[in-house]
Write a protein that holds these residues in place. Structure first.
Motif, short mmCIF file in Angstrom:
data_model
loop_
_atom_site.label_atom_id
_atom_site.label_comp_id
_atom_site.label_asym_id
_atom_site.label_seq_id
_atom_site.Cartn_x
_atom_site.Cartn_y
_atom_site.Cartn_z
N MET A 51 6.85 -6.79 7.11
CA MET A 51 7.13 -5.53 7.84
C MET A 51 8.35 -4.82 7.26
O MET A 51 8.39 -3.60 7.19
CB MET A 51 7.36 -5.81 9.33
N LYS A 52 9.34 -5.62 6.82
CA LYS A 52 10.54 -5.01 6.24
C LYS A 52 10.23 -4.38 4.88
O LYS A 52 10.86 -3.40 4.49
CB LYS A 52 11.66 -6.05 6.14
N VAL A 53 9.24 -4.94 4.18
CA VAL A 53 8.79 -4.31 2.93
C VAL A 53 8.07 -2.99 3.26
O VAL A 53 8.31 -1.96 2.63
CB VAL A 53 7.87 -5.26 2.13
N LEU A 54 7.23 -3.02 4.29
CA LEU A 54 6.47 -1.81 4.65
C LEU A 54 7.41 -0.68 5.08
O LEU A 54 7.12 0.49 4.86
CB LEU A 54 5.49 -2.09 5.80
N SER A 55 8.52 -1.05 5.72
CA SER A 55 9.43 -0.02 6.24
C SER A 55 10.50 0.40 5.23
O SER A 55 11.29 1.29 5.51
CB SER A 55 10.11 -0.51 7.52
#
Ligand SMILES: Nc1ncnc2c1ncn2[C@@H]1O[C@H](COP(=O)(O)OP(=O)(O)OP(=O)(O)O)[C@@H](O)[C@H]1O
Ligand SMILES: [Mg+2]
Length: 249
Positions: A51-55
């Motif tokens: 999720m941190k990569v997506l954001s």
């Protein structure tokens, strides 16, 4: 329910290494417009890292992100926000001593000019946040109320309101119900279903099967940093999903 086949976010072959630790290896994920995707997996499976990569909080070591079919390289969460993605972090990051309205607009407040000065437009903040809370059917006494006076569930609702105040198309929630009492869990899940109805996509990370089966259209499981299994919700069961979390098919 609002749902289309348009893919609004796609992650392809994402790998993320922290030194010698492999947190993600060749992970793929896609989300459709108005869809709720559940992401499950054991502790350390790589959910939060993905999720941190997506954001845009983490740069992937390898792999690509596509928003509305366009390849994008994110340098910070501000970049993903500009593309319509908002993240609700587990600790919420609300400012308890500030009123609800200012929390919703934190860092993006409407301003007005006073002579040469630009000042926050508190009246507008209150009006806009109350209208937005109304739209989401979130009931608070007043947007002037301080966040520290709210219950856990209400705070979660305010964090979700903030994430959807700027025309976001996709909201990612990392364990939004983990700290909540049963009654408040229901309200947060209702809120997610409400977002789907207005065409907002949601990715929810949860360890609770009740959450996944109440709001998701599809569920994907990570296991030790890789894609393990995925299914439309109607084509799987709680027991099967629990098995995936433990690495069983
Ligand atoms: N900043 C970091 N530095 C080093 N290793 C990290 C870092 N962030 C995550 N990891 C490692 O990457 C792996 C995946 O962690 P991640 O937090 O994504 O798991 P998770 O699926 O969210 O787990 P949980 O359900 O416990 O929240 C773990 O082995 C973790 O120790
Ligand atoms: Mg996590």
């Amino acid at each position: 329910m609002f749902s289309s086949n348009k893919i609004i976010l796609e992650a392809k072959n994402i790998s993320k290494y922290f030194g010698t630790i492999t947190a993600l290896e060749n992970v793929n994920l896609s989300v459709r417009e108005g869809e709720c995707l559940g992401v499950v997996g054991d502790n350390g499976a790589g959910k939060s890292t993905l999720m941190k990569v997506l954001s845009g909080l983490y740069k992937p070591s390898r792999g690509e992100l596509f928003f509305n079919g366009n390849k994008e390289v994110l340098d910070s969460p501000r970049d993903s926000q500009n593309l319509g993605l908002e993240m609700v972090y587990q600790d919420l990051a609300l400012a308890g001593n500030l009123p609800i309205g200012e929390n919703i607009f934190l860092g993006r407040e409407p301003t007005k000019n006073l002579g040469f000065l630009k000042i926050l437009d508190y009246k507008k903040i209150k009006e806009m946040s109350e209208a937005h809370l109304d739209k989401l059917k979130i009931h608070v006494k007043s947007a002037d109320q301080k966040v520290e006076e709210l219950s856990g569930g209400q705070r979660q609702a305010i964090a979700i309101a903030r994430a959807t105040a700027f025309n976001s198309k996709l909201v990612i929630m990392d364990e939004p119900t983990a700290a909540l009492a049963i009654k408040e869990v229901g309200k947060v899940l209702d809120l997610i279903n409400g977002l789907k109805k207005i065409g907002v996509s949601v990715i929810i990370i949860s360890h609770r099967m009740d959450d996944i089966f109440a709001v998701c259209d599809r569920v994907t499981a990570l296991f030790q940093g890789t894609n393990f299994a995925e299914a439309e919700l109607s084509k799987t069961s709680r027991d099967e999903v629990i098995g995936w979390i433990m690495g069983k098919k």
